[in-house]
Scaffold this motif. Structure first.
Motif, PDB file in Angstrom:
ATOM      1  N   TYR A 139       0.863  -1.174   0.000  1.00 24.09           N
ATOM      2  CA  TYR A 139       0.000   0.000   0.000  1.00 24.09           C
ATOM      3  C   TYR A 139       0.901   1.226   0.000  1.00 24.09           C
ATOM      4  CZ  TYR A 139      -3.694  -3.279   1.083  1.00 24.09           C
ATOM      5  OH  TYR A 139      -4.567  -4.335   1.027  1.00 24.09           O
ATOM      6  N   LEU A 140       0.886   1.953  -1.086  1.00 18.67           N
ATOM      7  CA  LEU A 140       1.692   3.158  -1.202  1.00 18.67           C
ATOM      8  C   LEU A 140       1.176   4.195  -0.206  1.00 18.67           C
ATOM      9  CD1 LEU A 140       1.624   3.283  -5.102  1.00 18.67           C
ATOM     10  CD2 LEU A 140       3.434   2.301  -3.668  1.00 18.67           C
ATOM     11  N   TYR A 141       2.083   4.975   0.359  1.00 20.24           N
ATOM     12  CA  TYR A 141       1.706   5.902   1.428  1.00 20.24           C
ATOM     13  C   TYR A 141       2.002   7.328   0.982  1.00 20.24           C
ATOM     14  CZ  TYR A 141       1.118   7.337   6.357  1.00 20.24           C
ATOM     15  OH  TYR A 141       0.697   7.913   7.531  1.00 20.24           O
ATOM     16  N   HIS A 142       0.933   8.039   0.657  1.00 17.47           N
ATOM     17  CA  HIS A 142       1.026   9.421   0.181  1.00 17.47           C
ATOM     18  C   HIS A 142       0.740  10.358   1.347  1.00 17.47           C
ATOM     19  CE1 HIS A 142       0.629  12.817  -2.600  1.00 17.47           C
ATOM     20  NE2 HIS A 142      -0.534  13.112  -2.036  1.00 17.47           N
ATOM     21  N   PHE A 143       1.787  10.985   1.863  1.00 16.84           N
ATOM     22  CA  PHE A 143       1.630  11.898   2.998  1.00 16.84           C
ATOM     23  C   PHE A 143       2.615  13.055   2.823  1.00 16.84           C
ATOM     24  CE2 PHE A 143       0.888  11.835   7.910  1.00 16.84           C
ATOM     25  CZ  PHE A 143       0.308  13.085   7.833  1.00 16.84           C
ATOM     26  N   PRO A 144       2.366  13.913   1.828  1.00 16.91           N
ATOM     27  CA  PRO A 144       3.367  14.923   1.473  1.00 16.91           C
ATOM     28  C   PRO A 144       3.645  15.939   2.566  1.00 16.91           C
ATOM     29  CG  PRO A 144       1.304  15.271   0.272  1.00 16.91           C
ATOM     30  CD  PRO A 144       1.199  13.937   0.925  1.00 16.91           C
ATOM     31  N   GLN A 145       2.667  16.190   3.471  1.00 17.34           N
ATOM     32  CA  GLN A 145       2.928  17.145   4.543  1.00 17.34           C
ATOM     33  C   GLN A 145       4.050  16.663   5.460  1.00 17.34           C
ATOM     34  OE1 GLN A 145      -0.015  15.829   3.580  1.00 17.34           O
ATOM     35  NE2 GLN A 145      -1.722  16.931   4.530  1.00 17.34           N
ATOM     36  N   MET A 146       4.166  15.355   5.653  1.00 13.21           N
ATOM     37  CA  MET A 146       5.187  14.798   6.539  1.00 13.21           C
ATOM     38  C   MET A 146       6.424  14.336   5.776  1.00 13.21           C
ATOM     39  SD  MET A 146       4.035  15.084   9.648  1.00 13.21           S
ATOM     40  CE  MET A 146       4.737  13.852  10.733  1.00 13.21           C
ATOM     41  N   SER A 147       6.217  13.614   4.691  1.00 10.12           N
ATOM     42  CA  SER A 147       7.360  13.063   3.960  1.00 10.12           C
ATOM     43  C   SER A 147       8.019  14.092   3.056  1.00 10.12           C
ATOM     44  CB  SER A 147       6.918  11.867   3.114  1.00 10.12           C
ATOM     45  OG  SER A 147       6.107  12.289   2.028  1.00 10.12           O
ATOM     46  N   ALA A 148       7.248  15.094   2.607  1.00  6.53           N
ATOM     47  CA  ALA A 148       7.684  16.067   1.597  1.00  6.53           C
ATOM     48  C   ALA A 148       8.078  15.370   0.291  1.00  6.53           C
ATOM     49  CB  ALA A 148       8.829  16.935   2.106  1.00  6.53           C
ATOM     50  N   VAL A 149       7.572  14.151   0.102  1.00  6.02           N
ATOM     51  CA  VAL A 149       7.807  13.394  -1.135  1.00  6.02           C
ATOM     52  C   VAL A 149       6.451  12.879  -1.624  1.00  6.02           C
ATOM     53  CG1 VAL A 149       9.019  11.467  -2.218  1.00  6.02           C
ATOM     54  CG2 VAL A 149      10.103  12.724  -0.339  1.00  6.02           C
ATOM     55  N   PRO A 150       5.741  13.670  -2.411  1.00  5.05           N
ATOM     56  CA  PRO A 150       4.427  13.234  -2.901  1.00  5.05           C
ATOM     57  C   PRO A 150       4.549  12.121  -3.932  1.00  5.05           C
ATOM     58  CG  PRO A 150       5.042  15.325  -3.897  1.00  5.05           C
ATOM     59  CD  PRO A 150       6.089  15.027  -2.876  1.00  5.05           C
ATOM     60  N   LEU A 151       3.487  11.340  -4.042  1.00  2.00           N
ATOM     61  CA  LEU A 151       3.414  10.281  -5.051  1.00  2.00           C
ATOM     62  C   LEU A 151       2.461  10.734  -6.145  1.00  2.00           C
ATOM     63  CD1 LEU A 151       3.101   7.179  -2.683  1.00  2.00           C
ATOM     64  CD2 LEU A 151       5.189   8.161  -3.679  1.00  2.00           C
ATOM     65  N   SER A 152       2.925  10.746  -7.368  1.00  2.00           N
ATOM     66  CA  SER A 152       2.087  11.183  -8.483  1.00  2.00           C
ATOM     67  C   SER A 152       1.185  10.051  -8.952  1.00  2.00           C
ATOM     68  CB  SER A 152       2.962  11.658  -9.650  1.00  2.00           C
ATOM     69  OG  SER A 152       3.644  10.556 -10.232  1.00  2.00           O
ATOM     70  N   THR A 153       0.066  10.419  -9.562  1.00  2.00           N
ATOM     71  CA  THR A 153      -0.796   9.386 -10.139  1.00  2.00           C
ATOM     72  C   THR A 153      -0.068   8.627 -11.238  1.00  2.00           C
ATOM     73  OG1 THR A 153      -1.778  11.059 -11.597  1.00  2.00           O
ATOM     74  CG2 THR A 153      -2.970  10.535  -9.570  1.00  2.00           C
ATOM     75  N   LYS A 171      -2.695   4.645   0.743  1.00  2.00           N
ATOM     76  CA  LYS A 171      -3.259   5.474   1.806  1.00  2.00           C
ATOM     77  C   LYS A 171      -2.972   6.928   1.466  1.00  2.00           C
ATOM     78  CE  LYS A 171      -3.500   6.498   6.676  1.00  2.00           C
ATOM     79  NZ  LYS A 171      -2.658   7.238   7.585  1.00  2.00           N
ATOM     80  N   ASP A 172      -4.039   7.701   1.367  1.00  2.00           N
ATOM     81  CA  ASP A 172      -3.897   9.121   1.038  1.00  2.00           C
ATOM     82  C   ASP A 172      -4.088   9.954   2.304  1.00  2.00           C
ATOM     83  OD1 ASP A 172      -3.738  11.609  -0.092  1.00  2.00           O
ATOM     84  OD2 ASP A 172      -5.830  11.602  -0.744  1.00  2.00           O
ATOM     85  N   SER A 173      -2.979  10.417   2.864  1.00  2.00           N
ATOM     86  CA  SER A 173      -3.026  11.251   4.063  1.00  2.00           C
ATOM     87  C   SER A 173      -2.856  12.725   3.739  1.00  2.00           C
ATOM     88  CB  SER A 173      -1.952  10.795   5.057  1.00  2.00           C
ATOM     89  OG  SER A 173      -2.271   9.540   5.610  1.00  2.00           O
ATOM     90  N   SER A 174      -3.125  13.093   2.509  1.00  2.00           N
ATOM     91  CA  SER A 174      -2.988  14.495   2.125  1.00  2.00           C
ATOM     92  C   SER A 174      -3.994  15.385   2.846  1.00  2.00           C
ATOM     93  CB  SER A 174      -3.162  14.665   0.616  1.00  2.00           C
ATOM     94  OG  SER A 174      -4.510  14.378   0.234  1.00  2.00           O
ATOM     95  N   GLY A 175      -5.119  14.800   3.282  1.00  2.00           N
ATOM     96  CA  GLY A 175      -6.179  15.587   3.888  1.00  2.00           C
ATOM     97  C   GLY A 175      -7.042  16.324   2.872  1.00  2.00           C
ATOM     98  N   ASP A 176      -6.793  16.077   1.608  1.00  2.00           N
ATOM     99  CA  ASP A 176      -7.511  16.733   0.510  1.00  2.00           C
ATOM    100  C   ASP A 176      -8.329  15.676  -0.222  1.00  2.00           C
ATOM    101  OD1 ASP A 176      -8.390  18.055  -1.750  1.00  2.00           O
ATOM    102  OD2 ASP A 176      -6.393  18.586  -2.486  1.00  2.00           O
ATOM    103  N   PHE A 177      -9.641  15.717  -0.083  1.00  2.00           N
ATOM    104  CA  PHE A 177     -10.445  14.678  -0.715  1.00  2.00           C
ATOM    105  C   PHE A 177     -10.310  14.684  -2.225  1.00  2.00           C
ATOM    106  CE2 PHE A 177     -14.336  12.880  -2.538  1.00  2.00           C
ATOM    107  CZ  PHE A 177     -14.189  11.586  -2.059  1.00  2.00           C
ATOM    108  N   GLU A 178     -10.047  15.833  -2.818  1.00  2.00           N
ATOM    109  CA  GLU A 178      -9.878  15.875  -4.266  1.00  2.00           C
ATOM    110  C   GLU A 178      -8.648  15.075  -4.701  1.00  2.00           C
ATOM    111  OE1 GLU A 178     -12.189  16.832  -6.395  1.00  2.00           O
ATOM    112  OE2 GLU A 178     -13.319  17.083  -4.539  1.00  2.00           O
ATOM    113  N   GLN A 179      -7.653  15.006  -3.831  1.00  2.00           N
ATOM    114  CA  GLN A 179      -6.490  14.156  -4.137  1.00  2.00           C
ATOM    115  C   GLN A 179      -6.899  12.686  -4.091  1.00  2.00           C
ATOM    116  OE1 GLN A 179      -2.747  14.826  -4.824  1.00  2.00           O
ATOM    117  NE2 GLN A 179      -3.617  12.933  -5.631  1.00  2.00           N
TER     118      GLN A 179
END
Length: 308
Positions: A139-153, A171-179
């Protein structure tokens, strides 16, 4: 079937001994509580809410075997195994796989910033190739606020095309539902057997209605029963009312440092102040924050009965 079942997961908080080591027995008992009276379908230990990147490697490596010895179902656990060093990630994932836990939540390597998609692809490809099992589920972990390394589609689709079902979800932890929506629309979500989990239960029905697999959240350490009630409520006014309860509880959690707040609530529930211990640089709630949290929980009827 090696893939984790879908549903409501808690990003489980972690209890620490005075010497900084993980109290494995307490964590295992807590995870059993989360998956029974706590209302969760599963748990995601050693993630962000579990202070996973601050847990010593020796403890992270030992946890899966301890979970297996305790008889915790392998399809209800998604261990966090990401690490800046590719071979540490391999070792952590291998320890989970060796214990029968095939589902891994994997942060991108998060020290060097602005890596290329080619570099990130190589990191995940190395993990797949070194584990060498078709039963692995990442499960890829997208959490750019913490990792500062976003995962692109584009990266997600490239990994999915190359490794198929081994790349099981995100897991999308961006907090942005549009993401989250963008990831679901790009991959097909559950209709294509790709399990995307937003990190806020406030997005529960927004996500389920377009193909998410559930929720993996830090605040479901406390509020999962309310989330399950909202998930099972019939469409219409009953569901809307249940979701308002969920959103209110989530808003309460958001007023405080999340990990410290969830630990404080567990300390109140269990009567064990060991739960308030944090790993540096995180700190427990201040006296003022504890008082505010107690008042907020009492206001919404969510204060643990054992602490009232």
């Amino acid at each position: 079937m090696t893939k984790a079942k879908r549903g409501i997961y808690a990003a489980a908080v972690t209890p620490f001994n005075e010497d900084g080591s993980v109290n494995k027995d307490l964590l295992i008992g807590y995870c059993k509580h989360l998956m029974s009276d706590g209302g969760c379908d599963g748990v995601a230990p050693t993630g962000t809410t579990g202070e996973g990147t601050s847990v010593a490697m020796r403890d992270r490596l030992a946890l899966p075997e301890a979970f297996a010895n305790a008889g915790i179902a392998t399809d209800a656990v998604i261990f966090g195994t990401g690490a800046p060093a590719a071979e540490d990630c391999v070792a952590l994932t291998q320890s989970a796989v060796a214990a029968g836990y095939m589902n891994a939540l994997v942060l991108p390597p998060y020290y060097y910033k602005n890596p290329s998609d080619d570099g990130l692809f190589a990191y995940y490809a190395n993990l797949v190739e070194k584990i060498g099992s078709d039963d692995l589920r990442i499960y890829l972990y997208h959490f750019p606020q913490m990792s500062a390394v976003p995962l692109s589609t584009d990266l997600v689709l490239r990994l999915r095309k190359e490794f198929g079902g081994i790349i099981a979800g995100l897991k999308d932890s961006s907090g942005d539902f549009e993401q989250s929506r963008a990831f679901i629309e790009a991959t097909g979500g559950v209709s294509e057997d790709f399990d995307i989990y937003p990190s806020s239960e406030a997005f529960l029905w927004d996500g389920l209605s377009i193909g998410s697999a559930g929720i993996i959240s830090g605040s479901t350490n406390v509020f999962a029963n309310g989330v399950q009630a909202a998930k099972s409520a019939p469409e219409g006014s009953e569901r809307n009312a249940a979701m308002e309860v969920v959103k209110t509880a989530r808003a309460v959690a958001g007023r405080y440092p999340l990990m410290a707040a969830m630990k404080q609530i567990e300390a109140w529930r269990s009567g064990n102040d060991l739960w308030t211990r944090m790993t540096s640089p995180l700190v427990p709630l201040t006296a003022e924050q504890k008082s505010g949290l107690r008042a907020d929980l009492e206001a919404i009827g969510a204060m643990p009965a054992s602490a009232v």
